[in-house]
Write a protein that holds these residues in place. Structure first.
Motif, PDB file in Angstrom:
ATOM      1  N   GLY A 112       6.982  85.358  75.240  1.00 47.61           N
ATOM      2  CA  GLY A 112       6.319  84.853  74.046  1.00 47.61           C
ATOM      3  C   GLY A 112       6.268  85.891  72.944  1.00 47.61           C
ATOM      4  O   GLY A 112       6.550  85.592  71.778  1.00 47.61           O
ATOM      5  N   LYS A 113       5.928  87.110  73.315  1.00 46.39           N
ATOM      6  CA  LYS A 113       5.862  88.201  72.331  1.00 46.39           C
ATOM      7  C   LYS A 113       7.222  88.420  71.674  1.00 46.39           C
ATOM      8  O   LYS A 113       7.306  88.703  70.480  1.00 46.39           O
ATOM      9  CB  LYS A 113       5.397  89.484  73.030  1.00 46.39           C
ATOM     10  N   GLY A 114       8.286  88.240  72.467  1.00 42.00           N
ATOM     11  CA  GLY A 114       9.638  88.431  71.944  1.00 42.00           C
ATOM     12  C   GLY A 114      10.237  87.190  71.297  1.00 42.00           C
ATOM     13  O   GLY A 114      11.379  87.214  70.835  1.00 42.00           O
ATOM     14  N   GLY A 115       9.484  86.080  71.288  1.00 45.23           N
ATOM     15  CA  GLY A 115       9.979  84.859  70.673  1.00 45.23           C
ATOM     16  C   GLY A 115      11.123  84.203  71.440  1.00 45.23           C
ATOM     17  O   GLY A 115      11.926  83.477  70.857  1.00 45.23           O
ATOM     18  N   ARG A 116      11.182  84.427  72.730  1.00 38.80           N
ATOM     19  CA  ARG A 116      12.235  83.831  73.568  1.00 38.80           C
ATOM     20  C   ARG A 116      11.740  82.479  74.076  1.00 38.80           C
ATOM     21  O   ARG A 116      11.416  82.303  75.235  1.00 38.80           O
ATOM     22  CB  ARG A 116      12.587  84.784  74.711  1.00 38.80           C
ATOM     23  N   TRP A 117      11.694  81.519  73.154  1.00 43.20           N
ATOM     24  CA  TRP A 117      11.030  80.247  73.414  1.00 43.20           C
ATOM     25  C   TRP A 117      11.731  79.384  74.440  1.00 43.20           C
ATOM     26  O   TRP A 117      11.073  78.684  75.215  1.00 43.20           O
ATOM     27  CB  TRP A 117      10.810  79.489  72.108  1.00 43.20           C
ATOM     28  N   ASN A 118      13.062  79.380  74.482  1.00 48.37           N
ATOM     29  CA  ASN A 118      13.771  78.573  75.480  1.00 48.37           C
ATOM     30  C   ASN A 118      13.433  79.046  76.889  1.00 48.37           C
ATOM     31  O   ASN A 118      13.142  78.237  77.775  1.00 48.37           O
ATOM     32  CB  ASN A 118      15.284  78.612  75.248  1.00 48.37           C
ATOM     33  N   ASP A 119      13.489  80.358  77.102  1.00 52.40           N
ATOM     34  CA  ASP A 119      13.138  80.914  78.419  1.00 52.40           C
ATOM     35  C   ASP A 119      11.667  80.635  78.729  1.00 52.40           C
ATOM     36  O   ASP A 119      11.314  80.314  79.862  1.00 52.40           O
ATOM     37  CB  ASP A 119      13.395  82.421  78.463  1.00 52.40           C
ATOM     38  N   PHE A 120      10.821  80.774  77.726  1.00 57.10           N
ATOM     39  CA  PHE A 120       9.395  80.531  77.915  1.00 57.10           C
ATOM     40  C   PHE A 120       9.143  79.099  78.366  1.00 57.10           C
ATOM     41  O   PHE A 120       8.433  78.849  79.346  1.00 57.10           O
ATOM     42  CB  PHE A 120       8.622  80.821  76.619  1.00 57.10           C
ATOM     43  N   LEU A 121       9.730  78.139  77.652  1.00 53.33           N
ATOM     44  CA  LEU A 121       9.513  76.725  77.976  1.00 53.33           C
ATOM     45  C   LEU A 121      10.089  76.348  79.338  1.00 53.33           C
ATOM     46  O   LEU A 121       9.579  75.452  80.001  1.00 53.33           O
ATOM     47  CB  LEU A 121      10.104  75.833  76.885  1.00 53.33           C
ATOM     48  N   GLN A 122      11.112  77.038  79.749  1.00 54.57           N
ATOM     49  CA  GLN A 122      11.704  76.778  81.064  1.00 54.57           C
ATOM     50  C   GLN A 122      10.773  77.249  82.190  1.00 54.57           C
ATOM     51  O   GLN A 122      10.657  76.595  83.210  1.00 54.57           O
ATOM     52  CB  GLN A 122      13.050  77.495  81.145  1.00 54.57           C
ATOM     53  N   GLU A 123      10.091  78.353  81.988  1.00 52.91           N
ATOM     54  CA  GLU A 123       9.271  78.950  83.050  1.00 52.91           C
ATOM     55  C   GLU A 123       7.805  78.523  83.006  1.00 52.91           C
ATOM     56  O   GLU A 123       7.141  78.475  84.040  1.00 52.91           O
ATOM     57  CB  GLU A 123       9.367  80.480  82.949  1.00 52.91           C
ATOM     58  N   PHE A 124       7.283  78.213  81.844  1.00 50.38           N
ATOM     59  CA  PHE A 124       5.856  77.924  81.699  1.00 50.38           C
ATOM     60  C   PHE A 124       5.334  76.803  82.599  1.00 50.38           C
ATOM     61  O   PHE A 124       4.241  76.933  83.158  1.00 50.38           O
ATOM     62  CB  PHE A 124       5.509  77.634  80.230  1.00 50.38           C
ATOM     63  N   PRO A 125       6.064  75.698  82.791  1.00 50.57           N
ATOM     64  CA  PRO A 125       5.530  74.622  83.653  1.00 50.57           C
ATOM     65  C   PRO A 125       5.265  75.059  85.097  1.00 50.57           C
ATOM     66  O   PRO A 125       4.494  74.420  85.804  1.00 50.57           O
ATOM     67  CB  PRO A 125       6.622  73.547  83.602  1.00 50.57           C
ATOM     68  N   ARG A 126       5.882  76.136  85.541  1.00 46.85           N
ATOM     69  CA  ARG A 126       5.695  76.611  86.918  1.00 46.85           C
ATOM     70  C   ARG A 126       4.459  77.499  87.077  1.00 46.85           C
ATOM     71  O   ARG A 126       4.079  77.849  88.183  1.00 46.85           O
ATOM     72  CB  ARG A 126       6.927  77.381  87.359  1.00 46.85           C
ATOM     73  N   LEU A 127       3.845  77.862  85.966  1.00 51.48           N
ATOM     74  CA  LEU A 127       2.678  78.743  86.008  1.00 51.48           C
ATOM     75  C   LEU A 127       1.470  78.004  86.557  1.00 51.48           C
ATOM     76  O   LEU A 127       1.178  76.891  86.136  1.00 51.48           O
ATOM     77  CB  LEU A 127       2.376  79.271  84.596  1.00 51.48           C
ATOM     78  N   VAL A 128       0.766  78.635  87.484  1.00 51.56           N
ATOM     79  CA  VAL A 128      -0.422  78.031  88.078  1.00 51.56           C
ATOM     80  C   VAL A 128      -1.668  78.424  87.293  1.00 51.56           C
ATOM     81  O   VAL A 128      -2.483  77.591  86.937  1.00 51.56           O
ATOM     82  CB  VAL A 128      -0.575  78.435  89.562  1.00 51.56           C
ATOM     83  N   ASN A 129      -1.829  79.702  87.016  1.00 54.40           N
ATOM     84  CA  ASN A 129      -3.031  80.216  86.353  1.00 54.40           C
ATOM     85  C   ASN A 129      -2.700  80.683  84.944  1.00 54.40           C
ATOM     86  O   ASN A 129      -2.158  81.759  84.756  1.00 54.40           O
ATOM     87  CB  ASN A 129      -3.621  81.381  87.156  1.00 54.40           C
ATOM     88  N   SER A 130      -3.059  79.877  83.976  1.00 52.99           N
ATOM     89  CA  SER A 130      -2.807  80.223  82.583  1.00 52.99           C
ATOM     90  C   SER A 130      -4.047  80.869  81.972  1.00 52.99           C
ATOM     91  O   SER A 130      -5.114  80.891  82.581  1.00 52.99           O
ATOM     92  CB  SER A 130      -2.436  78.967  81.793  1.00 52.99           C
ATOM     93  N   ASP A 131      -3.896  81.388  80.784  1.00 49.35           N
ATOM     94  CA  ASP A 131      -5.028  81.929  80.030  1.00 49.35           C
ATOM     95  C   ASP A 131      -4.832  81.547  78.561  1.00 49.35           C
ATOM     96  O   ASP A 131      -3.857  80.895  78.213  1.00 49.35           O
ATOM     97  CB  ASP A 131      -5.173  83.438  80.239  1.00 49.35           C
ATOM     98  N   LEU A 139       1.899  76.651  72.846  1.00 45.36           N
ATOM     99  CA  LEU A 139       1.823  75.831  71.629  1.00 45.36           C
ATOM    100  C   LEU A 139       2.858  76.273  70.606  1.00 45.36           C
ATOM    101  O   LEU A 139       3.504  75.449  69.956  1.00 45.36           O
ATOM    102  CB  LEU A 139       0.418  75.903  71.025  1.00 45.36           C
ATOM    103  N   ARG A 140       3.014  77.568  70.477  1.00 44.08           N
ATOM    104  CA  ARG A 140       4.006  78.088  69.525  1.00 44.08           C
ATOM    105  C   ARG A 140       5.413  77.687  69.944  1.00 44.08           C
ATOM    106  O   ARG A 140       6.235  77.299  69.116  1.00 44.08           O
ATOM    107  CB  ARG A 140       3.874  79.610  69.444  1.00 44.08           C
ATOM    108  N   ALA A 141       5.692  77.755  71.251  1.00 43.26           N
ATOM    109  CA  ALA A 141       7.009  77.367  71.759  1.00 43.26           C
ATOM    110  C   ALA A 141       7.245  75.878  71.520  1.00 43.26           C
ATOM    111  O   ALA A 141       8.333  75.468  71.098  1.00 43.26           O
ATOM    112  CB  ALA A 141       7.116  77.697  73.239  1.00 43.26           C
ATOM    113  N   ARG A 142       6.229  75.071  71.776  1.00 41.34           N
ATOM    114  CA  ARG A 142       6.356  73.626  71.543  1.00 41.34           C
ATOM    115  C   ARG A 142       6.534  73.333  70.054  1.00 41.34           C
ATOM    116  O   ARG A 142       7.244  72.404  69.687  1.00 41.34           O
ATOM    117  CB  ARG A 142       5.133  72.899  72.085  1.00 41.34           C
TER     118      ARG A 142
END
Length: 158
Positions: A112-131, A139-142
């Motif tokens: 996210g910090k690097g603006g790598r939104w495609n990679d972020f969106l690919q991995e984010f749904p697998r996250l169990v514990n978000s903050d 939201l920024r990626a979306r």
């Protein structure tokens, strides 16, 4: 995380014991890790921020119970320079353990910090514990993908 390590140390027979490998010094390239007690040396190196020592010790931990910790320590000790494929391999381990999820969260923040939104969106749904930080990055990626949909989603959060 510390509680999980303590439980591992208590349950793995022979883990706490004498270290019979060669001592580590900053110039040593060949580190002998011959006992599971050397995991404690790795653990201490990680928590003291000694990434060089972690890189030398982690690959030599062969115990199947300790190897995930060794890889986690190696990857997170220098996450900015870690290879994406190695990170993905670690994240693809069976079962979504706390170590896997924690690394996923740290890597997502870096993406996210690097603006790598495609990679972020690919991995984010697998996250169990978000903050909150990861929610903002999501939201920024979306928004990058579909501004209207991101705004609708953010309204529900508000």
């Amino acid at each position: 995380m510390k509680r999980l390590l303590l439980i591992t140390l208590l349950l793995v027979p022979g883990l706490v014991g004498a270290v019979d490998g060669a001592p580590l010094d900053s110039g040593s390239q060949a580190v002998s890790v011959t006992s599971s007690g050397d995991f404690l040396t790795l653990h201490n190196a990680y928590h003291s921020g000694n990434a060089t020592r972690v890189d030398l010790l982690a690959p030599r931990i062969n115990d199947p119970l300790l190897e995930p910790y060794a890889m986690y320590y190696r990857l997170t000790s220098n996450l900015e320079q870690a290879d994406d494929n190695e990170i993905r391999q670690f994240l693809a381990r069976p079962g979504n353990t706390p170590l896997v999820d924690d690394l996923r969260g740290q890597w997502l923040k870096l993406l996210g910090k690097g603006g790598r939104w495609n990679d972020f969106l690919q991995e984010f749904p697998r996250l169990v514990n978000s903050d909150d930080e990861l929610t903002c990055y999501a939201l920024r990626a979306r928004y990058q993908e579909n501004a209207h949909q991101a705004l609708e989603y953010s309204r529900r959060l508000w």
